[in-house]
Scaffold this active site. Structure first.
Site, short mmCIF file in Angstrom:
data_model
loop_
_atom_site.label_atom_id
_atom_site.label_comp_id
_atom_site.label_asym_id
_atom_site.label_seq_id
_atom_site.Cartn_x
_atom_site.Cartn_y
_atom_site.Cartn_z
N VAL A 1 13.84 -5.84 4.30
CA VAL A 1 15.12 -5.13 4.25
C VAL A 1 16.12 -5.80 5.19
O VAL A 1 15.80 -6.12 6.32
CB VAL A 1 14.95 -3.65 4.61
CG1 VAL A 1 16.28 -2.91 4.47
CG2 VAL A 1 13.92 -3.01 3.70
N ASP B 1 2.41 7.53 0.51
CA ASP B 1 2.65 6.84 1.78
C ASP B 1 3.53 7.68 2.69
O ASP B 1 4.51 7.20 3.26
CB ASP B 1 3.28 5.47 1.54
CG ASP B 1 3.10 4.53 2.73
OD1 ASP B 1 2.23 4.81 3.57
OD2 ASP B 1 3.83 3.53 2.81
#
Length: 665
Positions: free
Chosen positions: A349, A458
């Site tokens: 990212v 997750d």
């Protein structure tokens, strides 16, 4: 411009009531909504008020919101209330050179610019102004107390009230980001100022004073910032700014808006319309965990189910925006390594600054492996149908030149993981309760309210992002799976993060809503205790001792009747004991070794708000057989995995319940 946008634009400009509130922030501002005077300019997504030069310079600059804001009612002149939050930094190539400073300013004039030097670019004409100065220059002419103070200036550079920032250990010239909150109550005419390095507003203000609004306000005022230098290399950057104004209900007949909060998951309106606040912090998402963001698409923008996971093709239709590779490459400076701010599931990212409007975004770049692309496509096919206030918003996507890129809102307060373990100040209990409720609400939506059930797989604190109001935004759907409701899950490769994985999931590879509930339980205990689910090489400390496994430790305290000893000591007992006990019991109930004994997330929401009782949690952790295997597995994996916070996948053989391999993803 779409027909809907045109009518919204038309209605705003021709039918907006004169007492309408004004709200905006850096997330919604564009170049057309900022007016830059003098040396002010945009620089990498921030507003610089003075020039960045290697040689000493004297100059001034001003940056204003381009539209005037109503500050008094017509007729009775009752003043508006306003709130603003901004983050700024002052840097200097030569710390010994004379400074200047900057100020938040309200002025009826949007054309004049004050002098350089100690005037901060404020005093240009006889026009009235209100300013809160952050002064780095001790100027005897203006009776300054020192070169590190905050002052309130009313039509004059001689401050009506000042505060020495040394008393709270804030140094304006340190180069560190400083946060400021300024509020004016129109009903009481009290102006209040807070300053801190932390992005949590301090309990105590540094300045409070009465302000004669009729004397210093016009009907309309411009709001913004002003700064100056005096023969120095000092630079002044505003890194984040949010502002809202409204008329108190007692005088306007309209209720004041609620405290600052993020917008619903919809396309942010342009600043030509009535702006919506979305966030108010400078830091964006934290370095390691910004990748843990996923989102929701806006109304009218959907994905079709992806039929083949090796190509995007024509199956994906109409995201909120389809970005070009060229503009995202420019936004990230060719995906420069210095722009990396996180690593999510199967992708890196980058911080992006959109070239056309200076908007700061998070750009997630899929890894070039086949698995990485498949996970991205899976993520796209799922998030296209999701809309919830506690999910991170997806702005758009790009698929060009063999690249798959996703563009998300930048969450101003970063990840819950960072807020718990790396912030200067401990996260208050009230924020923690609100965050846990938000995550529970998002999971209840995913599990029970979507057309197809979504199993996240997750859930962890680094995948929970925090907006301006410290509301939770669940993100990163790279591992998520979508199934029909009540359909038995297929066995797959177990994936997730150590410490959050349910025992039956590790052994069978079957992800269900109950495995998400277990992960949520680990998050609850982590948030309440301020300890990570697994603490490697723990040696034992404090009254209750420290175990390497958080669930086991809290259950031991519960068995011994000392449950409240699990509370985070950094809270210094500033919490309601009944609330803390309830939250810890919810965490234990969700962490039950028996999946059938775990509550649904809808029930968890009811428990947290007090509409349902927490089920009786046995004082001894149930031993289902899976529990013992789970604990042994965690210990063995803990020795095998160097980064216990990393994502792992565990290949399993469901017929023999044996492990065939462990991989770091």
């Amino acid at each position: 411009m779409s027909l809907l946008s045109f009518f919204t634009f038309f209605i705003f400009f021709f039918f907006t009531p004169t007492l309408a509130s004004t709200e905006f922030d850096f997330g919604t501002l564009t170049l057309s909504s900022l007016k830059l005077l003098g040396d002010a300019h945009l620089n990498n997504g921030t507003v610089s008020l003075t020039r960045d030069l290697p040689v000493p310079n004297s100059g001034s600059g001003r940056a204003l919101y381009s539209r005037p804001v109503r500050f008094r009612q017509p007729g009775n002149h009752s003043p508006a209330s306003f709130r603003t939050f901004f983050s700024f930094s002052v840097t200097n190539l030569n710390p010994s050179s004379i400074g200047g400073g900057l100020a938040f300013v309200l002025s009826p004039d949007d054309d004049s610019l004050g002098d350089a030097g100690g005037s901060l670019g404020l005093a240009a004409t006889a026009t009235k102004f209100v300013a809160v100065e952050f002064d780095t220059l001790m100027d005897a002419e203006f009776k300054d107390i020192n070169g590190n103070h905050v002052g309130v200036d009313l039509n004059s550079m001689v401050s009506a009230k000042v505060f020495d920032l040394g008393f709270i250990n804030v140094d304006l010239k340190s180069g560190d980001t400083v946060n400021a909150w300024i509020e004016f109550d129109g009903s009481t005419t009290v102006l209040t100022v807070w300053v801190s390095y932390s992005n949590l507003k301090p309990k105590d203000p540094i300045l409070t004073m009465n302000l004669d609004a009729d004397r210093y306000f016009n009907d309309f005022m411009y709001v913004g910032f002003s700064g100056s230098t005096q023969g120095s290399t000092e630079t002044h950057s505003v890194e984040w700014w949010s502002f809202s104004s409204f008329f108190p209900s007692s005088s306007a007949g309209a209720a004041a808006p609620p405290p600052p909060a993020s917008p619903p998951p919809s396309i942010a309106p342009s600043v030509a319309q009535k702006e919506s606040k979305s966030s108010s912090c400078h830091n964006g998402l934290c370095k390691e965990n910004l990748g843990a963001v996923a989102g929701v698409v806006t109304a009218g923008a959907f994905f079709k189910r992806v039929k083949k996971l090796d190509t995007l093709g024509s199956e994906i239709i109409k995201m909120p925006k389809q970005f070009s590779y060229k503009e995202l490459k420019a936004a990230t400076k060719c995906f420069n390594a210095n722009r990396i701010i996180g690593h999510g599931a199967f992708g890196t990212v980058y911080k992006g600054v959109m070239p056309e409007n200076g908007e700061i975004v998070a750009v997630k770049r899929c890894s070039h492996s086949s698995q990485g692309k498949n996970e991205f496509l899976s993520e796209l096919s799922i998030i296209g149908t999701l809309r919830h206030r506690n999910l991170v918003r997806l702005q758009g996507w790009c698929h060009e030149k063999g690249e798959i890129l996703l563009v998300y809102d930048l969450m101003p307060n970063g990840s819950l993981d960072k807020a718990l373990f790396e912030a200067r100040m401990p996260l208050p209990w009230s924020h923690r309760r609100k965050i846990l409720l938000g995550v529970a609400s998002a999971l209840a939506y995913l599990h029970q309210e979507c057309e197809n059930q979504v199993i996240h797989r997750d859930i962890k604190t680094s995948n929970i992002m925090l907006d301006e109001g410290f509301n939770a935004r669940l993100g990163d759907f790279g591992l998520a799976r979508q199934t029909e409701h009540d359909k038995s899950p297929d066995a797959t490769v177990a994936a997730g993060t150590m410490g959050y994985l349910a025992p039956e999931y590790l052994l069978t590879g079957k992800a269900t809503e109950k495995t998400d509930v277990f992960s949520y339980g680990a998050v609850v205990l982590e948030v309440a205790s301020g300890r990570r689910p697994i603490e490697k090489d723990a040696t034992g400390a404090g009254k209750g001792g420290v175990s390497s496994n958080l669930v086991e430790w809290v259950w031991t305290l519960h068995r011994e009747g000392r449950l409240l000893l699990a509370a985070d000591p950094r809270l210094e007992n500033e919490f309601d004991e009944a609330e803390m006990r309830r939250v810890l019991m919810v965490g234990l109930a969700c962490s039950n070794s028996d999946p059938l004994a775990r509550p649904s997330m809808r029930s968890v929401v009811q428990m947290l708000v007090g509409d349902a009782e927490v089920p009786i949690v046995p004082t001894t952790k149930p031993n289902t057989g899976l529990s013992t295997s789970h604990s042994q597995l965690l210990l063995s994996l803990q020795d095998s995995v160097s980064d216990i916070d990393g994502i792992i996948t565990i290949s399993t053989s469901t017929s023999e319940n044996s492990f065939s391999g462990i991989d770091i993803v």
